[in-house]
Write a protein that holds these residues in place. Structure first.
Motif, mmCIF file in Angstrom:
data_model
loop_
_atom_site.group_PDB
_atom_site.id
_atom_site.type_symbol
_atom_site.label_atom_id
_atom_site.label_comp_id
_atom_site.label_asym_id
_atom_site.label_seq_id
_atom_site.Cartn_x
_atom_site.Cartn_y
_atom_site.Cartn_z
ATOM 1 N N ILE A 44 10.184 -9.203 -13.485
ATOM 2 C CA ILE A 44 10.819 -8.246 -12.587
ATOM 3 C C ILE A 44 10.775 -8.684 -11.121
ATOM 4 C CG2 ILE A 44 8.801 -6.795 -12.143
ATOM 5 C CD1 ILE A 44 12.347 -5.522 -12.997
ATOM 6 N N ASP A 45 9.772 -9.470 -10.744
ATOM 7 C CA ASP A 45 9.640 -9.912 -9.350
ATOM 8 C C ASP A 45 10.222 -11.298 -9.103
ATOM 9 O OD1 ASP A 45 8.314 -7.564 -8.495
ATOM 10 O OD2 ASP A 45 6.432 -8.327 -9.329
ATOM 11 N N SER A 46 10.807 -11.904 -10.127
ATOM 12 C CA SER A 46 11.375 -13.256 -9.966
ATOM 13 C C SER A 46 12.695 -13.378 -10.730
ATOM 14 C CB SER A 46 10.375 -14.314 -10.452
ATOM 15 O OG SER A 46 9.979 -14.038 -11.798
ATOM 16 N N LEU A 47 13.572 -12.402 -10.524
ATOM 17 C CA LEU A 47 14.828 -12.372 -11.274
ATOM 18 C C LEU A 47 15.753 -13.528 -10.913
ATOM 19 C CD1 LEU A 47 15.542 -8.529 -11.324
ATOM 20 C CD2 LEU A 47 14.640 -9.960 -13.162
ATOM 21 N N GLU A 48 15.693 -14.003 -9.677
ATOM 22 C CA GLU A 48 16.522 -15.150 -9.288
ATOM 23 C C GLU A 48 16.094 -16.405 -10.040
ATOM 24 O OE1 GLU A 48 16.620 -15.669 -5.084
ATOM 25 O OE2 GLU A 48 17.725 -13.800 -4.716
ATOM 26 N N ASP A 49 14.811 -16.537 -10.290
ATOM 27 C CA ASP A 49 14.320 -17.687 -11.070
ATOM 28 C C ASP A 49 14.677 -17.535 -12.543
ATOM 29 O OD1 ASP A 49 13.169 -18.796 -8.790
ATOM 30 O OD2 ASP A 49 11.277 -17.721 -9.094
ATOM 31 N N LEU A 50 14.717 -16.309 -13.001
ATOM 32 C CA LEU A 50 15.031 -16.046 -14.406
ATOM 33 C C LEU A 50 16.512 -16.255 -14.716
ATOM 34 C CD1 LEU A 50 14.187 -14.928 -17.214
ATOM 35 C CD2 LEU A 50 14.677 -12.632 -16.317
ATOM 36 N N TYR A 51 17.372 -15.938 -13.755
ATOM 37 C CA TYR A 51 18.823 -15.901 -13.997
ATOM 38 C C TYR A 51 19.371 -17.143 -14.720
ATOM 39 C CZ TYR A 51 23.835 -15.543 -13.175
ATOM 40 O OH TYR A 51 25.196 -15.505 -13.346
ATOM 41 N N PRO A 52 19.069 -18.378 -14.280
ATOM 42 C CA PRO A 52 19.657 -19.548 -14.941
ATOM 43 C C PRO A 52 19.288 -19.685 -16.409
ATOM 44 C CG PRO A 52 18.695 -20.149 -12.816
ATOM 45 C CD PRO A 52 18.212 -18.772 -13.139
ATOM 46 N N LYS A 53 18.247 -18.985 -16.837
ATOM 47 C CA LYS A 53 17.787 -19.108 -18.228
ATOM 48 C C LYS A 53 18.475 -18.111 -19.157
ATOM 49 C CE LYS A 53 13.246 -20.391 -16.396
ATOM 50 N NZ LYS A 53 11.829 -19.983 -16.254
ATOM 51 N N ILE A 54 19.233 -17.151 -18.579
ATOM 52 C CA ILE A 54 19.903 -16.130 -19.387
ATOM 53 C C ILE A 54 21.316 -16.578 -19.690
ATOM 54 C CG2 ILE A 54 20.602 -13.718 -19.526
ATOM 55 C CD1 ILE A 54 18.497 -13.050 -17.462
ATOM 56 N N ARG A 55 21.682 -16.578 -20.964
ATOM 57 C CA ARG A 55 23.028 -16.992 -21.369
ATOM 58 C C ARG A 55 23.704 -15.839 -22.100
ATOM 59 N NH1 ARG A 55 21.814 -22.391 -24.606
ATOM 60 N NH2 ARG A 55 24.062 -22.694 -24.497
ATOM 61 N N GLY A 56 24.967 -15.639 -21.798
ATOM 62 C CA GLY A 56 25.709 -14.575 -22.452
ATOM 63 C C GLY A 56 26.779 -14.005 -21.539
ATOM 64 N N ASN A 57 27.383 -12.924 -21.999
ATOM 65 C CA ASN A 57 28.332 -12.151 -21.199
ATOM 66 C C ASN A 57 27.673 -10.812 -20.929
ATOM 67 O OD1 ASN A 57 29.934 -14.160 -22.858
ATOM 68 N ND2 ASN A 57 31.507 -13.437 -21.466
ATOM 69 N N PHE A 58 27.251 -10.595 -19.684
ATOM 70 C CA PHE A 58 26.358 -9.460 -19.438
ATOM 71 C C PHE A 58 26.479 -8.929 -18.018
ATOM 72 C CE2 PHE A 58 24.052 -13.377 -18.462
ATOM 73 C CZ PHE A 58 23.576 -13.125 -17.183
ATOM 74 N N LEU A 59 25.974 -7.718 -17.851
ATOM 75 C CA LEU A 59 25.753 -7.110 -16.546
ATOM 76 C C LEU A 59 24.415 -6.376 -16.634
ATOM 77 C CD1 LEU A 59 26.698 -6.346 -13.694
ATOM 78 C CD2 LEU A 59 27.930 -4.423 -14.696
ATOM 79 N N ILE A 60 23.517 -6.678 -15.703
ATOM 80 C CA ILE A 60 22.184 -6.067 -15.697
ATOM 81 C C ILE A 60 21.961 -5.394 -14.347
ATOM 82 C CG2 ILE A 60 19.696 -6.486 -15.888
ATOM 83 C CD1 ILE A 60 20.399 -9.043 -17.503
ATOM 84 N N VAL A 61 21.557 -4.135 -14.377
ATOM 85 C CA VAL A 61 21.243 -3.403 -13.152
ATOM 86 C C VAL A 61 19.782 -2.967 -13.223
ATOM 87 C CG1 VAL A 61 21.777 -1.414 -11.688
ATOM 88 C CG2 VAL A 61 23.620 -2.578 -12.945
ATOM 89 N N VAL A 62 19.006 -3.352 -12.228
ATOM 90 C CA VAL A 62 17.600 -2.969 -12.153
ATOM 91 C C VAL A 62 17.433 -2.025 -10.966
ATOM 92 C CG1 VAL A 62 15.225 -3.756 -11.901
ATOM 93 C CG2 VAL A 62 16.891 -5.195 -13.126
#
Length: 537
Positions: A44-62
């Motif tokens: 939750i505190d490092s979503l920019e680092d996580l982003y490149p590892k997520i694959r798919g067609n998505f929209l996430i709102v936190v």
């Protein structure tokens, strides 16, 4: 404040303060959304680092404390999200809902004149622009942080657009294409089979849709429905029928007639589609609505099925590359500007207002493309040219057309815009011109189909320094003017004889009004869209 109303096709899923829409995958399978929730919570505190590892067609709102938000939008901006600030952030997945909320707060919505000109010229707006000054939209490939004080910070992950070095021999590259497609479609077939879902293929008869149906057949996929729409006299209809017959898949045809178009525009159907698909950034994609509605009414279309459109494989395969971008070592800013203007800013004849603001248009293109020198090496120019077309037209108009599928309760996948397929084509830039590599693939892997159809794609003409090349390079504005006059003559011939019959969305009186200032049917749709939204040119 979050307003999430669009639960068609892909419903929103919520866990604690996290909202997720779409689907995710890894190398071998599609991933349950519960795993993504856990991944987000853990990072939750490092979503920019996580982003490149997520694959798919998505929209996430936190949703964070203090009325702050972090939004993760995938590489296709597959699902829309708009936002505005009035003492607090207001987020919505439907443009009209956000507009209504702002109006209920007695906020005056101001038309963005620059965006309106873009919409008029291109049939879409550029960047984060919408048709209103007060409303912005998310970008693709982005992590957007919205702060409590009304400020925002965005990080883009646009590496997917960059060309790669070509290290494989031609034969290896030809053989790589079916391997990648089979890998992509195996995941989709497994998902459909595990959930007992129908796979639906819009079969146009073109190269992209036949690529999908060919690969499905190679994988022996079941529970398939192919469909085609248009006029009975359309050559594409007969080609599509024969392709489905060759692969032994069921095929349905929906005929389009003048009366059907007139009824569609007059009924609430058009308004429903406009509300779902416009999002204040693009004309709606109207051509498939009537076909899907009829197939559903006749019982052929299963709600909850997964539709597999073929867009836009031709773009990745190289259909939009100007020939001298490959031949020349360096490309000038002037040539780049005229190519972008000719390709994307000429959906309608420029009026005096557009002409008077051309300096602003030129500067907008320069800023968005980051073309700040007098010339650049051809690879860098091609990167910028295709990024421009992809991020704006392809994602705002083409991907946005998936809103139509969602209205009918369908999920969708875009096999030819999957990240793996995208990466492959970006690695063979010299062999993409005129779809040369794709042509060689069809000669090797679709020979039996071509024999059955009695026709084969023509070998692409490779770039050469002829008279057309000379004019296009040294007199780009002359070349674009000639091209547009030719397009306009062809459009006049097409009226009432188009294979989809969709020029008949306007009657003869409207046609007389539009015919001397439009270059495509989307120009007409944009005019009708602005009228329906009560935004006048």
């Amino acid at each position: 404040m979050i307003i999430l109303k669009n639960n068609h096709g892909f419903p929103w899923t919520k866990r604690n303060n996290i909202y997720i829409k779409g689907y995710f995958y890894n190398e071998n399978r599609e991933i349950p959304v519960e795993e993504i929730f856990s991944l987000i919570e853990k990072n939750i505190d490092s979503l920019e680092d996580l982003y490149p590892k997520i694959r798919g067609n998505f929209l996430i709102v936190v949703e964070k404390e203090e009325k702050e938000y972090t939004i993760l939008a995938d590489k296709l901006r597959s699902f829309p999200l708009l936002y505005s600030f009035d003492k607090e952030w207001i987020l919505s997945d439907t443009a009209l809902s956000l507009k209504e909320e702002l109006e209920s707060r007695e906020i005056l919505l101001t038309v963005n004149q620059e965006a309106l000109r873009e919409f008029k010229m291109c049939s879409f707006t550029l960047g984060h622009h919408t048709l209103y000054e007060n409303i912005s939209r998310i970008n693709s490939c982005s992590v957007l942080n919205l702060k409590e004080d009304g400020s925002s910070k965005e990080k883009r992950f646009r590496e997917i657009f960059d060309l790669c070095e070509d290290h494989k021999c031609l034969e290896e590259e030809i053989d790589e294409i079916p391997k990648i497609l089979e890998k992509i479609l195996k995941r989709i077939i497994a998902t459909a089979k595990s959930r007992n879902k129908q796979l639906i293929v819009p079969l146009s008869g073109g190269q992209d849709s036949r690529l999908i149906i060919h690969t499905l057949a190679q994988l022996q996929a079941e529970n398939i429905l192919c469909y085609t729409y248009g006029t009975k006299s359309s050559p594409e209809v007969q080609i599509s029928k024969k392709i489905a017959e060759f692969y032994n898949y069921p095929w349905k045809f929906v005929e389009y007639t003048p009366d059907k178009w007139k009824n569609f525009i007059a009924r609430d159907d058009f308004k429903e589609l406009l509300a779902a698909a416009n999002q204040f950034i693009s004309t709606p994609h109207i051509q498939e609505y009537m076909a899907l509605k009829e197939l559903l009414r006749q019982g052929y279309l299963e709600k909850g099925g997964i539709i597999l459109p073929g867009f836009s494989g031709d773009f990745l395969q190289g259909s939009n590359i100007p020939p001298y971008f490959i031949v020349e070592e360096n490309i000038s800013w002037k040539n780049f500007y005229e190519e972008v203007k000719g390709q994307y800013f000429s959906h309608i004849l420029w009026d005096e207002d557009m002409k008077s603001h051309e300096d602003e248009t030129r500067e907008s293109i320069r800023k968005k493309s980051e073309f700040i020198t007098s010339s650049l090496p051809w690879r860098e120019v091609l990167n910028r040219y295709e990024r421009f077309g992809f991020e704006d037209r392809k994602l705002k108009f083409i991907v946005n057309s998936c809103r139509v599928y969602e209205l009918f309760g369908l999920e969708w996948r875009t096999p030819l815009w999957n990240e793996e397929y995208f990466h492959f084509w970006k690695g063979v830039p010299e062999k993409r011109y005129a779809r040369e590599l794709h042509y060689l693939y069809t000669q090797k892997y679709q020979k039996e189909l071509q024999e059955y159809l009695g026709s084969a794609p023509k070998h692409p003409a490779l770039p050469k320094a002829d008279l057309t090349h000379f004019i296009r390079k040294y007199f780009p504005n002359v070349f674009q003017n000639i091209k547009h006059k030719k397009n306009h003559r062809e459009l006049l011939k097409k009226y009432k004889a188009d294979p989809y019959g969709w020029f008949l969305i306007c009657d003869d009186r409207e046609w007389e009004k539009y015919k001397n200032k439009v270059y495509s049917v989307n120009s007409i749709v944009s005019l009708k869209t602005s009228d329906a939204l009560d935004i006048k040119y």
